[in-house]
Design a protein around this motif. Structure first.
Motif, PDB file in Angstrom:
ATOM      1  N   SER A  33      33.669 -39.892 -73.039  1.00  0.00           N
ATOM      2  CA  SER A  33      32.651 -39.865 -71.980  1.00  0.00           C
ATOM      3  C   SER A  33      33.304 -39.467 -70.652  1.00  0.00           C
ATOM      4  N   GLN A  34      32.472 -39.050 -69.703  1.00  0.00           N
ATOM      5  CA  GLN A  34      32.987 -38.731 -68.369  1.00  0.00           C
ATOM      6  C   GLN A  34      33.714 -39.938 -67.774  1.00  0.00           C
ATOM      7  N   GLN A  35      33.175 -41.130 -67.996  1.00  0.00           N
ATOM      8  CA  GLN A  35      33.797 -42.339 -67.462  1.00  0.00           C
ATOM      9  C   GLN A  35      35.171 -42.575 -68.076  1.00  0.00           C
ATOM     10  N   GLN A  36      35.270 -42.334 -69.374  1.00  0.00           N
ATOM     11  CA  GLN A  36      36.567 -42.512 -70.037  1.00  0.00           C
ATOM     12  C   GLN A  36      37.585 -41.484 -69.529  1.00  0.00           C
ATOM     13  N   ILE A  37      37.105 -40.244 -69.393  1.00  0.00           N
ATOM     14  CA  ILE A  37      38.005 -39.189 -68.884  1.00  0.00           C
ATOM     15  C   ILE A  37      38.484 -39.539 -67.482  1.00  0.00           C
ATOM     16  N   LYS A  38      37.552 -40.018 -66.673  1.00  0.00           N
ATOM     17  CA  LYS A  38      37.905 -40.384 -65.301  1.00  0.00           C
ATOM     18  C   LYS A  38      38.962 -41.490 -65.278  1.00  0.00           C
ATOM     19  N   ALA A  39      38.780 -42.480 -66.125  1.00  0.00           N
ATOM     20  CA  ALA A  39      39.743 -43.583 -66.162  1.00  0.00           C
ATOM     21  C   ALA A  39      41.109 -43.097 -66.641  1.00  0.00           C
ATOM     22  N   ILE A  40      41.125 -42.230 -67.650  1.00  0.00           N
ATOM     23  CA  ILE A  40      42.411 -41.687 -68.124  1.00  0.00           C
ATOM     24  C   ILE A  40      43.084 -40.878 -67.020  1.00  0.00           C
ATOM     25  N   MET A  41      42.270 -40.101 -66.277  1.00  0.00           N
ATOM     26  CA  MET A  41      42.837 -39.341 -65.151  1.00  0.00           C
ATOM     27  C   MET A  41      43.504 -40.251 -64.129  1.00  0.00           C
ATOM     28  N   VAL A  42      42.835 -41.358 -63.822  1.00  0.00           N
ATOM     29  CA  VAL A  42      43.434 -42.273 -62.837  1.00  0.00           C
ATOM     30  C   VAL A  42      44.734 -42.846 -63.388  1.00  0.00           C
ATOM     31  N   PHE A  43      44.725 -43.174 -64.680  1.00  0.00           N
ATOM     32  CA  PHE A  43      45.979 -43.634 -65.290  1.00  0.00           C
ATOM     33  C   PHE A  43      47.050 -42.545 -65.202  1.00  0.00           C
ATOM     34  N   LEU A  44      46.703 -41.311 -65.545  1.00  0.00           N
ATOM     35  CA  LEU A  44      47.700 -40.225 -65.520  1.00  0.00           C
ATOM     36  C   LEU A  44      48.223 -39.985 -64.106  1.00  0.00           C
ATOM     37  N   ASN A  45      47.378 -40.218 -63.122  1.00  0.00           N
ATOM     38  CA  ASN A  45      47.860 -40.109 -61.733  1.00  0.00           C
ATOM     39  C   ASN A  45      48.949 -41.123 -61.432  1.00  0.00           C
ATOM     40  N   SER A  46      48.947 -42.246 -62.171  1.00  0.00           N
ATOM     41  CA  SER A  46      49.995 -43.261 -61.941  1.00  0.00           C
ATOM     42  C   SER A  46      51.332 -42.807 -62.510  1.00  0.00           C
ATOM     43  N   LEU A  47      51.340 -41.686 -63.222  1.00  0.00           N
ATOM     44  CA  LEU A  47      52.590 -41.110 -63.734  1.00  0.00           C
ATOM     45  C   LEU A  47      53.208 -40.124 -62.739  1.00  0.00           C
ATOM     46  N   THR A  48      52.534 -39.914 -61.608  1.00  0.00           N
ATOM     47  CA  THR A  48      53.106 -39.049 -60.569  1.00  0.00           C
ATOM     48  C   THR A  48      54.206 -39.813 -59.842  1.00  0.00           C
ATOM     49  N   GLY A  49      55.395 -39.288 -59.934  1.00  0.00           N
ATOM     50  CA  GLY A  49      56.548 -39.992 -59.365  1.00  0.00           C
ATOM     51  C   GLY A  49      56.934 -39.471 -58.000  1.00  0.00           C
ATOM     52  N   GLU A  50      57.914 -40.128 -57.431  1.00  0.00           N
ATOM     53  CA  GLU A  50      58.483 -39.634 -56.172  1.00  0.00           C
ATOM     54  C   GLU A  50      59.329 -38.408 -56.481  1.00  0.00           C
ATOM     55  N   LEU A  51      59.163 -37.371 -55.685  1.00  0.00           N
ATOM     56  CA  LEU A  51      59.999 -36.182 -55.844  1.00  0.00           C
ATOM     57  C   LEU A  51      61.438 -36.557 -55.442  1.00  0.00           C
ATOM     58  N   PRO A  52      62.413 -36.314 -56.317  1.00  0.00           N
ATOM     59  CA  PRO A  52      63.794 -36.659 -55.936  1.00  0.00           C
ATOM     60  C   PRO A  52      64.213 -35.916 -54.655  1.00  0.00           C
ATOM     61  N   ALA A  53      64.827 -36.656 -53.738  1.00  0.00           N
ATOM     62  CA  ALA A  53      65.228 -36.055 -52.455  1.00  0.00           C
ATOM     63  C   ALA A  53      66.153 -34.864 -52.671  1.00  0.00           C
ATOM     64  N   ASP A  54      67.002 -34.972 -53.695  1.00  0.00           N
ATOM     65  CA  ASP A  54      67.972 -33.907 -53.929  1.00  0.00           C
ATOM     66  C   ASP A  54      67.329 -32.698 -54.618  1.00  0.00           C
ATOM     67  N   PHE A  55      66.056 -32.823 -54.934  1.00  0.00           N
ATOM     68  CA  PHE A  55      65.296 -31.670 -55.450  1.00  0.00           C
ATOM     69  C   PHE A  55      64.513 -31.040 -54.304  1.00  0.00           C
ATOM     70  N   GLN A  56      63.927 -31.902 -53.484  1.00  0.00           N
ATOM     71  CA  GLN A  56      63.083 -31.404 -52.392  1.00  0.00           C
ATOM     72  C   GLN A  56      63.909 -30.673 -51.336  1.00  0.00           C
ATOM     73  N   GLN A  57      65.172 -31.078 -51.192  1.00  0.00           N
ATOM     74  CA  GLN A  57      66.007 -30.454 -50.157  1.00  0.00           C
ATOM     75  C   GLN A  57      66.820 -29.309 -50.750  1.00  0.00           C
ATOM     76  N   ALA A  58      66.625 -28.122 -50.197  1.00  0.00           N
ATOM     77  CA  ALA A  58      67.345 -26.944 -50.680  1.00  0.00           C
ATOM     78  C   ALA A  58      68.835 -27.086 -50.389  1.00  0.00           C
ATOM     79  N   PRO A  59      69.667 -26.535 -51.283  1.00  0.00           N
ATOM     80  CA  PRO A  59      71.099 -26.480 -50.971  1.00  0.00           C
ATOM     81  C   PRO A  59      71.355 -25.328 -50.004  1.00  0.00           C
ATOM     82  N   LEU A  60      72.558 -25.231 -49.508  1.00  0.00           N
ATOM     83  CA  LEU A  60      72.926 -24.050 -48.723  1.00  0.00           C
ATOM     84  C   LEU A  60      73.792 -23.144 -49.599  1.00  0.00           C
ATOM     85  N   LEU A  61      73.513 -21.866 -49.527  1.00  0.00           N
ATOM     86  CA  LEU A  61      74.248 -20.900 -50.350  1.00  0.00           C
ATOM     87  C   LEU A  61      74.983 -19.935 -49.427  1.00  0.00           C
ATOM     88  N   PRO A  62      76.062 -20.416 -48.813  1.00  0.00           N
ATOM     89  CA  PRO A  62      76.729 -19.541 -47.835  1.00  0.00           C
ATOM     90  C   PRO A  62      77.329 -18.323 -48.507  1.00  0.00           C
TER      91      PRO A  62
END
Lengths: 357, 357
Positions: free
Chosen positions: A320-349
């Motif tokens: 049902s739409q309600q079930q899908i909605k609830a699963i979506m909210v659960f799946l949103n709880s799997l969104t993690g913090e982006l690792p800082a060492d991924f978000q920050q670009a390295p320098l390539l001199p």
């Protein structure tokens, strides 16, 4: 040689039997309602929180190796046209994906399948949709030679580029015990070491560790439905997927439900075993809300549609739409913090180009 | 309509006369030796330290606008093939460039000229090598429609994408007083606002502010040679360039010295004025050591070669290896800190695709 799908299937069945026997005990207690602490205890049977690192004895993550791997990951100068880096298909801003149905490599070559996120990827038992790469190290060292990815003709061409760009000392520091540190295998190991640090802990991990406040009521309801509907048959473990190969389209042909442009035979195209027809790696659902489009061919652009189709074609169920909605909210709880060492670009001199005369 | 090179030339001549009259006073005092405080006083006549921001009354940088502009800057979903963002040609890891001789846009279309760094770019009097874009705002709003860059067919196609990706509320916050916030002009203004925060202060700025320890003896020697040789005739001001249009190849055809594959007539190809033949924007030298290859066509890959060629074809002078080395050390002092808000990727959550059903 590739193992057939059958051997995985047996191991999977044992796991599933164990899981379902636990499930039958708790089902009567009302998992769907999200009652505590039953739901948490049940979830712990199927899932595990993320580790702090994905290093192993075989693939350690010493800092020099991680640092080198990070630079290699972000360096487009390593590709045949100077445009493509690992971060082209695995962009920090897009949670380690490229938001394309199918990835685009050098000289605008369109790849056959969708790029999954690199976050937590090292936890998977296989890499690539057809399960044909053993680990992130092999994935990296093969991609740099792939016609549709980096487009380098051979190993020597890659090593020559690494030398010209001044990477030799960094390889020596990253592999101090090697007679010849600058090799394609070590290229893969360095990128793999970096990728093994890219862990993205989420509210669901806090929940699994016992913090029952980490999920709201709707997410808990969705978790209950996720378990009861049977999604956990494939999407389980630390990755909520990523640890099994399964046929896509158990109850119904997937391509009819998804509107796929191409019928992809999956692992069969490698092994030629009939049992591998339409078999793909079960993708990890970690960060799934941040990483559309969905499925091996990116044929579905929204999460609710993807949930509905999976229930239909894999489980023969109509949610049902309600079930899908609830699963979506659960799946949103799997969104993690982006690792800082991924978000920050390295320098390539560009040192090698600007050596003093 | 484009102004001809002549009007710039006159303004330039007045500036140069002023500079040279100062120069003649101090030259006899031995600038090349780098003597303090004469060298510093002389440098202050030709150069200015970076401002903290490049905002202007016309182009302010309120936080909501900068935040929106940053997301737009890094979003490849805005291009025709979903591969190209501003950050493709202006990569953080490569100091705001792409390290390619000539940039590559959608569908692997090779552009006619080299991408300069976006760092400090808003300080320039013109954008683009032919000086045909007035400011970074115009550069952004035209690039998103460029055939060889983002490849969008028209304004409506861009606005439709922005809407579909869920950017409408962010435009409303960034332009609260606009009747219609979501426009191509505001797209350019938002990206421009972000770019106007990308200032990269360097050791040379510290020196100009009076810290004579900020440059070592070799850099000071190089600065003296840079002034005495006449490089400052074009490379002056806050950008150490970026504020004049000049013929490339005053003493000798540039393409013979650089080995350029194509003879580019520069600004002439826009204005059809003979005086604009081979006229290009003088590039800013800030971060030059980090941004090879060099010149409008990226035909020269190393900094010492670029220095030698510039002295030859612009000034008719042959520099010694020692002089080139000293100038290189000076130019390295123009390498600034990468702005943290450039090095760190934004997050581009795919909300529009995952709206709850």
């Amino acid at each position: 040689m590739f193992r057939s799908h059958d051997s995985y299937e047996k191991a999977f069945c044992y796991r599933l039997l164990l899981a379902l026997s636990l499930f039958s005990v708790v089902a009567s207690l009302g998992a769907e309602g999200g009652k505590e602490p039953i739901l948490l205890e049940q979830a712990k049977q199927f899932f595990k929180p993320l580790p702090e690192t994905m290093a192993t004895a075989e693939f350690p993550t010493p800092p020099e190796r991680v640092s080198l791997g990070k630079r290699l990951f972000f360096d487009p100068r390593l590709s045949a046209d100077g445009m493509i880096s690992c971060a082209t298909c695995h962009r920090p801003a897009l949670y380690g994906t490229d938001a394309l149905p199918r990835s685009i490599g050098v000289e605008h070559r369109v790849n056959p399948r969708n790029a999954p996120t690199v976050l937590n990827a090292a936890l998977q038992d296989w890499q690539h949709w057809r399960g044909d790469r053993a680990n992130v190290e092999e994935q990296a060292s093969k991609s740099v030679l792939g016609h549709g990815s980096f487009g380098n003709p051979n190993e020597e061409a890659v090593l020559a580029k690494l030398r010209a760009l001044g990477y030799t000392p960094a390889f020596q520091s990253a592999f101090p015990e090697a007679n010849e540190p600058l090799t394609l295998e070590n290229f893969g190991k360095a990128i793999g070491a970096y990728e093994r640090t890219l862990v993205s802990p989420s509210p669901f991990d806090n929940y699994l560790k016992g913090n029952t406040e980490a999920l709201g009521p709707q997410a808990k309801k969705g978790l209950g439905i996720f378990i009861k509907t049977g999604c956990i048959a494939c999407h389980n473990g630390v990755g909520v997927g990523g640890q099994a190969l399964r046929k896509f389209g158990i109850k119904k042909n997937y391509w009819q439900a998804t509107g796929s442009e191409v019928v992809d035979e999956g692992r069969y195209s490698i092994t030629q075993n009939q049992t591998d027809k339409y078999v793909f790696k079960v993708p990890s659902l970690r960060n799934v809300a941040m990483t559309p489009p969905y499925f091996h061919d990116g044929s579905v652009t929204t999460l609710p549609k993807a949930i509905r189709i999976m229930a239909q074609v894999q489980l023969g169920k109509t949610l049902s739409q309600q079930q899908i909605k609830a699963i979506m909210v659960f799946l949103n709880s799997l969104t993690g913090e982006l690792p800082a060492d991924f978000q920050q670009a390295p320098l390539l001199p560009p040192k090698a180009f600007n050596a003093l005369p």
